[in-house]
Design a protein around this motif. Structure first.
Motif, PDB file in Angstrom:
ATOM      1  N   LEU A  51      19.687 -38.672   0.440  1.00  0.00           N
ATOM      2  CA  LEU A  51      19.342 -37.268   0.212  1.00  0.00           C
ATOM      3  C   LEU A  51      17.840 -37.111  -0.029  1.00  0.00           C
ATOM      4  O   LEU A  51      17.205 -36.194   0.505  1.00  0.00           O
ATOM      5  CB  LEU A  51      20.126 -36.718  -0.973  1.00  0.00           C
ATOM      6  CG  LEU A  51      21.641 -36.546  -0.784  1.00  0.00           C
ATOM      7  CD1 LEU A  51      22.291 -36.064  -2.074  1.00  0.00           C
ATOM      8  CD2 LEU A  51      21.944 -35.573   0.353  1.00  0.00           C
ATOM      9  N   LEU A  52      17.274 -37.995  -0.835  1.00  0.00           N
ATOM     10  CA  LEU A  52      15.835 -37.917  -1.093  1.00  0.00           C
ATOM     11  C   LEU A  52      15.027 -38.170   0.175  1.00  0.00           C
ATOM     12  O   LEU A  52      13.928 -37.644   0.340  1.00  0.00           O
ATOM     13  CB  LEU A  52      15.457 -38.938  -2.165  1.00  0.00           C
ATOM     14  CG  LEU A  52      15.894 -38.604  -3.594  1.00  0.00           C
ATOM     15  CD1 LEU A  52      15.609 -39.778  -4.519  1.00  0.00           C
ATOM     16  CD2 LEU A  52      15.196 -37.342  -4.085  1.00  0.00           C
ATOM     17  N   LYS A  53      15.575 -38.961   1.079  1.00  0.00           N
ATOM     18  CA  LYS A  53      14.877 -39.292   2.312  1.00  0.00           C
ATOM     19  C   LYS A  53      14.963 -38.177   3.343  1.00  0.00           C
ATOM     20  O   LYS A  53      13.994 -37.917   4.072  1.00  0.00           O
ATOM     21  CB  LYS A  53      15.458 -40.580   2.895  1.00  0.00           C
ATOM     22  CG  LYS A  53      14.849 -41.006   4.222  1.00  0.00           C
ATOM     23  CD  LYS A  53      15.517 -42.269   4.743  1.00  0.00           C
ATOM     24  CE  LYS A  53      14.955 -42.667   6.102  1.00  0.00           C
ATOM     25  NZ  LYS A  53      15.631 -43.889   6.633  1.00  0.00           N
ATOM     26  N   LYS A 379      24.073 -30.864   5.718  1.00  0.00           N
ATOM     27  CA  LYS A 379      23.800 -31.635   6.933  1.00  0.00           C
ATOM     28  C   LYS A 379      23.627 -33.114   6.618  1.00  0.00           C
ATOM     29  O   LYS A 379      24.181 -33.983   7.310  1.00  0.00           O
ATOM     30  CB  LYS A 379      22.543 -31.087   7.614  1.00  0.00           C
ATOM     31  CG  LYS A 379      22.161 -31.818   8.887  1.00  0.00           C
ATOM     32  CD  LYS A 379      20.886 -31.233   9.493  1.00  0.00           C
ATOM     33  CE  LYS A 379      20.482 -31.995  10.742  1.00  0.00           C
ATOM     34  NZ  LYS A 379      19.214 -31.456  11.324  1.00  0.00           N
ATOM     35  N   SER A 380      22.892 -33.421   5.564  1.00  0.00           N
ATOM     36  CA  SER A 380      22.615 -34.822   5.224  1.00  0.00           C
ATOM     37  C   SER A 380      23.885 -35.554   4.799  1.00  0.00           C
ATOM     38  O   SER A 380      24.113 -36.702   5.197  1.00  0.00           O
ATOM     39  CB  SER A 380      21.573 -34.895   4.106  1.00  0.00           C
ATOM     40  OG  SER A 380      20.328 -34.400   4.543  1.00  0.00           O
ATOM     41  N   PHE A 384      25.495 -38.711   6.651  1.00  0.00           N
ATOM     42  CA  PHE A 384      25.675 -39.951   5.895  1.00  0.00           C
ATOM     43  C   PHE A 384      27.101 -40.468   6.036  1.00  0.00           C
ATOM     44  O   PHE A 384      27.324 -41.665   6.254  1.00  0.00           O
ATOM     45  CB  PHE A 384      25.344 -39.703   4.423  1.00  0.00           C
ATOM     46  CG  PHE A 384      25.495 -40.927   3.561  1.00  0.00           C
ATOM     47  CD1 PHE A 384      24.484 -41.868   3.476  1.00  0.00           C
ATOM     48  CD2 PHE A 384      26.656 -41.133   2.837  1.00  0.00           C
ATOM     49  CE1 PHE A 384      24.620 -42.995   2.680  1.00  0.00           C
ATOM     50  CE2 PHE A 384      26.804 -42.256   2.040  1.00  0.00           C
ATOM     51  CZ  PHE A 384      25.786 -43.188   1.961  1.00  0.00           C
ATOM     52  N   PHE A 385      28.076 -39.568   5.925  1.00  0.00           N
ATOM     53  CA  PHE A 385      29.468 -39.997   6.052  1.00  0.00           C
ATOM     54  C   PHE A 385      29.777 -40.501   7.459  1.00  0.00           C
ATOM     55  O   PHE A 385      30.535 -41.451   7.639  1.00  0.00           O
ATOM     56  CB  PHE A 385      30.404 -38.844   5.688  1.00  0.00           C
ATOM     57  CG  PHE A 385      30.521 -38.613   4.209  1.00  0.00           C
ATOM     58  CD1 PHE A 385      30.223 -39.624   3.318  1.00  0.00           C
ATOM     59  CD2 PHE A 385      30.920 -37.387   3.714  1.00  0.00           C
ATOM     60  CE1 PHE A 385      30.329 -39.429   1.951  1.00  0.00           C
ATOM     61  CE2 PHE A 385      31.039 -37.173   2.355  1.00  0.00           C
ATOM     62  CZ  PHE A 385      30.734 -38.192   1.463  1.00  0.00           C
ATOM     63  N   VAL A 386      29.191 -39.855   8.482  1.00  0.00           N
ATOM     64  CA  VAL A 386      29.389 -40.330   9.852  1.00  0.00           C
ATOM     65  C   VAL A 386      28.832 -41.742  10.004  1.00  0.00           C
ATOM     66  O   VAL A 386      29.467 -42.623  10.603  1.00  0.00           O
ATOM     67  CB  VAL A 386      28.717 -39.359  10.854  1.00  0.00           C
ATOM     68  CG1 VAL A 386      28.692 -39.968  12.251  1.00  0.00           C
ATOM     69  CG2 VAL A 386      29.462 -38.032  10.888  1.00  0.00           C
ATOM     70  N   THR A 387      27.644 -41.973   9.455  1.00  0.00           N
ATOM     71  CA  THR A 387      27.047 -43.315   9.511  1.00  0.00           C
ATOM     72  C   THR A 387      27.908 -44.333   8.771  1.00  0.00           C
ATOM     73  O   THR A 387      28.111 -45.464   9.243  1.00  0.00           O
ATOM     74  CB  THR A 387      25.637 -43.283   8.903  1.00  0.00           C
ATOM     75  OG1 THR A 387      24.841 -42.322   9.600  1.00  0.00           O
ATOM     76  CG2 THR A 387      24.973 -44.651   9.003  1.00  0.00           C
ATOM     77  N   GLU A 388      28.425 -43.944   7.615  1.00  0.00           N
ATOM     78  CA  GLU A 388      29.273 -44.850   6.841  1.00  0.00           C
ATOM     79  C   GLU A 388      30.544 -45.208   7.610  1.00  0.00           C
ATOM     80  O   GLU A 388      30.980 -46.363   7.618  1.00  0.00           O
ATOM     81  CB  GLU A 388      29.638 -44.205   5.506  1.00  0.00           C
ATOM     82  CG  GLU A 388      28.489 -44.133   4.530  1.00  0.00           C
ATOM     83  CD  GLU A 388      28.152 -45.497   3.967  1.00  0.00           C
ATOM     84  OE1 GLU A 388      28.927 -46.029   3.160  1.00  0.00           O
ATOM     85  OE2 GLU A 388      27.102 -46.039   4.358  1.00  0.00           O
ATOM     86  N   GLU A 389      31.146 -44.205   8.257  1.00  0.00           N
ATOM     87  CA  GLU A 389      32.372 -44.466   9.007  1.00  0.00           C
ATOM     88  C   GLU A 389      32.102 -45.394  10.199  1.00  0.00           C
ATOM     89  O   GLU A 389      32.913 -46.267  10.515  1.00  0.00           O
ATOM     90  CB  GLU A 389      32.986 -43.142   9.486  1.00  0.00           C
ATOM     91  CG  GLU A 389      33.602 -42.312   8.373  1.00  0.00           C
ATOM     92  CD  GLU A 389      34.717 -43.059   7.668  1.00  0.00           C
ATOM     93  OE1 GLU A 389      35.498 -43.746   8.343  1.00  0.00           O
ATOM     94  OE2 GLU A 389      34.813 -42.954   6.428  1.00  0.00           O
ATOM     95  N   ARG A 390      30.973 -45.195  10.862  1.00  0.00           N
ATOM     96  CA  ARG A 390      30.629 -46.079  11.975  1.00  0.00           C
ATOM     97  C   ARG A 390      30.416 -47.504  11.496  1.00  0.00           C
ATOM     98  O   ARG A 390      30.869 -48.462  12.135  1.00  0.00           O
ATOM     99  CB  ARG A 390      29.372 -45.560  12.672  1.00  0.00           C
ATOM    100  CG  ARG A 390      29.590 -44.277  13.481  1.00  0.00           C
ATOM    101  CD  ARG A 390      28.277 -43.780  14.039  1.00  0.00           C
ATOM    102  NE  ARG A 390      28.464 -42.566  14.827  1.00  0.00           N
ATOM    103  CZ  ARG A 390      27.465 -41.832  15.307  1.00  0.00           C
ATOM    104  NH1 ARG A 390      26.205 -42.197  15.088  1.00  0.00           N
ATOM    105  NH2 ARG A 390      27.722 -40.741  16.004  1.00  0.00           N
TER     106      ARG A 390
END
Length: 438
Positions: A51-53, A379-380, A384-390
Motif C-alpha cells: 500500500l505504501l508503495k 485498486k491496490s 495485491f490479492f491477484v498477485t498472491e493468488e498467482r
C-alpha cells in the motif's frame, strides 16, 4: 469625538492585526511537508508495504496550503452540506427482508451528458456506501459516489429502515450495531452481481454497522476490502459524552424530525412523548431501543450487543480507517482512537492526518483527498490479492512437481516392494502458503 478616540482605534486595529498575524502563523508555519504527511499506523505486513508503495495519494498527503483547509469545523460543515460539483443521480431498489421489513439501495448513475470510465475486461466493482447511523446523506457521500463513478465503479448507498425516504413496513428499527439487514442486502447484491468485486465504505457513525457486519460474518462477508472515513470507534462513550453542542443539537433535531413522520405507528412500541422530550442523543437512543413498551434493556446491556468492536478479532478482510487529529466530532485522537487495534491486528490500517475535520479532507470544493486514497486503496488491494493468488498457484504447481519427483526417486530401486511412495510429508519440506498478514 474625544481627542483620544482616533488613537484608541489605531491601537485596537494594531492589536487585532498582531493577533491575526499570530493566528495565521499557527496555520501557515514554516514546517516541512513531512510534518503534515499522513501516518500509516499498522502491524508490519506485506500488504502494508504494498500500500505504501502503490498508493500515491497516501504519500502526497491531504493538506493544501489554504486557510480553510486548516479549520476543522469549516471542513466538517462544508463536507456535510455543500453538494456542488457532484453530478450524480440515483435509481432506487427496495429490498424486502425476511421479516417483511424494507431497506433501500440507491444505485448511483452519471448525470445525462456526463461520460464515465468503464472497464471492458471485467464486471465493474461495486462500492457499497454506508452513511452515518442517522441516515443523513451528506455531501461527502455524494462526492464519493461521483468519484467512484469516474473510476468505473458502481456505487450504491445502503439506506436503513425508515431512513432517507425508505418506508417503515414493520414495527422495528435497526439497532446501532445490528448487521442483520445489511447482511441480507449484501447477499442480494452478491446474487445480482456474482462476478463483481465488492468494496464497502462507511462514514462517521456508519462505521459501527460496517465493523459489526465484518466481525459477525468473518471470512463469509463477500467483501474484498473495506474502508471507514472518520469512524467513531468508542460509540458508547461518544453517545454519553456527546459531540460539540452545535453538531449534537443538529443531529438530535434531524433524528427527531424523521421519526416524527412515524409518530402514530411507532407509538405502539415507543413512548413518543418521552422520545421527543429527550435532550441528548444518549436519551434518544435509550428511548428508541432500551426503554420501550416491549423491552427493558440497560444501557450497558444494549452496548454489549451493539459495540462495533465486539467481534473485531473475527474480521478477515483489510480495513482502512482514515482519521484526522483535529476531528471536532470524534474528540481527542489519543483517547478516542484504538491505536492498539491497528498495531496488533494485521487486518486494520489507520491513516492518520493532522488536518481534515470530520469527513472533510477537502482539496477543493468538489474533491476530497480521502476519496482519492480509498479508490487507490481498492485498486491496490485487488492487485495485491491477484498477485498472491498467482504466486500461490505457482507454488502449488512446483509443490506438486516436487511430490512427483520425490515419489519417483523414493520408489525407484524398491520395485519389489508393494509401496512405491515416499513416506516424507511434502508439506513439511515445501511451505508455499502465503498471506497478506505475514
Amino acid at each position: 469625538m474625544p481627542m483620544w478616540a482616533p488613537a484608541l482605534c489605531i491601537a485596537s486595529l494594531a492589536v487585532l492585526a498582531l493577533l491575526a498575524r499570530r493566528w495565521l502563523a499557527q496555520y501557515f508555519q514554516d514546517g516541512s511537508d513531512s510534518d503534515h504527511a499522513p501516518r500509516l499506523i499498522c502491524k508490519p505486513s506485506a500488504l502494508a508495504k504494498y500500500l505504501l508503495k502503490t498508493c500515491l495519494a497516501v504519500r502526497a498527503g491531504s493538506q493544501p496550503r489554504w486557510l480553510w483547509s486548516r479549520l476543522p469545523h469549516l471542513q466538517t460543515v462544508w463536507s456535510g452540506v455543500w453538494t456542488a460539483g457532484a453530478a450524480v443521480h440515483f435509481t432506487r431498489d427496495y429490498l424486502q427482508l425476511a421479516d417483511e421489513g424494507l431497506v433501500a439501495l440507491d444505485w448511483a448513475v452519471a448525470a445525462a451528458g456526463t461520460r464515465r470510465r468503464t472497464s471492458s475486461n471485467s464486471p465493474a466493482p461495486i462500492v457499497l456506501v454506508i452513511p452515518n447511523s442517522f441516515g443523513k446523506i451528506t455531501s461527502n457521500v455524494i462526492k464519493l459516489c461521483a468519484s467512484a463513478l469516474d473510476c468505473g465503479h458502481r456505487p450504491v448507498i445502503f439506506n436503513r429502515r425508515c431512513q432517507n425516504g425508505c418506508l417503515l413496513t414493520t414495527l422495528k428499527l435497526q439497532q446501532f450495531g445490528d448487521p442483520s439487514d445489511l447482511r441480507e442486502a449484501v447477499r442480494y447484491i452478491r446474487y445480482k452481481h456474482p462476478s463483481a468485486r465488492l468494496f464497502t465504505v462507511s462514514e462517521s457513525t456508519g462505521a459501527g454497522l460496517l465493523l459489526s457486519y465484518l466481525g459477525e460474518c468473518g471470512s463469509s462477508s463477500y467483501v474484498t476490502c473495506a474502508a471507514c472515513i472518520s469512524p467513531i470507534f468508542r460509540c458508547q462513550e461518544w453517545f454519553e459524552k456527546g459531540s460539540p453542542w452545535l453538531y449534537h443539537w443538529l443531529l438530535l433535531l434531524y433524528q427527531k424530525t424523521w421519526l416524527s413522520r412515524y409518530t402514530t405507528a411507532l407509538g405502539e412500541i415507543i413512548d413518543m412523548e418521552k422520545l421527543f422530550a429527550t435532550q441528548t442523543l444518549k436519551e434518544l437512543e435509550e428511548a428508541l431501543f432500551c426503554q420501550t413498551k416491549k423491552s427493558n434493556l440497560t444501557w450497558d446491556a444494549y452496548w454489549e450487543k451493539n459495540d462495533p468492536l465486539r467481534d473485531v478479532d473475527e474480521v478477515a478482510v483489510p480495513v482502512l480507517c482514515i482519521c484526522s487529529q483535529d476531528d471536532p466530532c470524534r474528540g481527542d485522537a489519543d483517547t478516542t482512537l484504538p491505536f492498539e487495534l491497528f498495531e496488533t491486528n494485521p487486518h486494520f490500517f489507520l491513516l492518520l492526518t493532522k488536518h481534515g475535520g470530520h469527513c472533510g479532507f477537502l482539496k477543493s470544493r468538489s474533491s476530497a483527498w480521502s476519496h482519492e486514497v480509498l479508490l487507490e486503496y481498492f485498486k491496490s488491494v485487488s492487485e495485491f490479492f491477484v498477485t498472491e493468488e498467482r504466486t500461490k498457484s505457482l507454488s502449488k504447481r512446483k509443490c506438486a512437481g516436487a511430490v512427483n519427483s520425490m515419489s519417483y526417486k523414493c520408489g525407484r530401486g524398491n520395485s519389489n516392494r508393494g509401496d512405491a511412495f515416499c513416506s516424507h510429508n511434502i508439506h513439511e519440506i515445501f511451505s508455499w502458503q502465503r498471506s497478506y498478514t505475514r
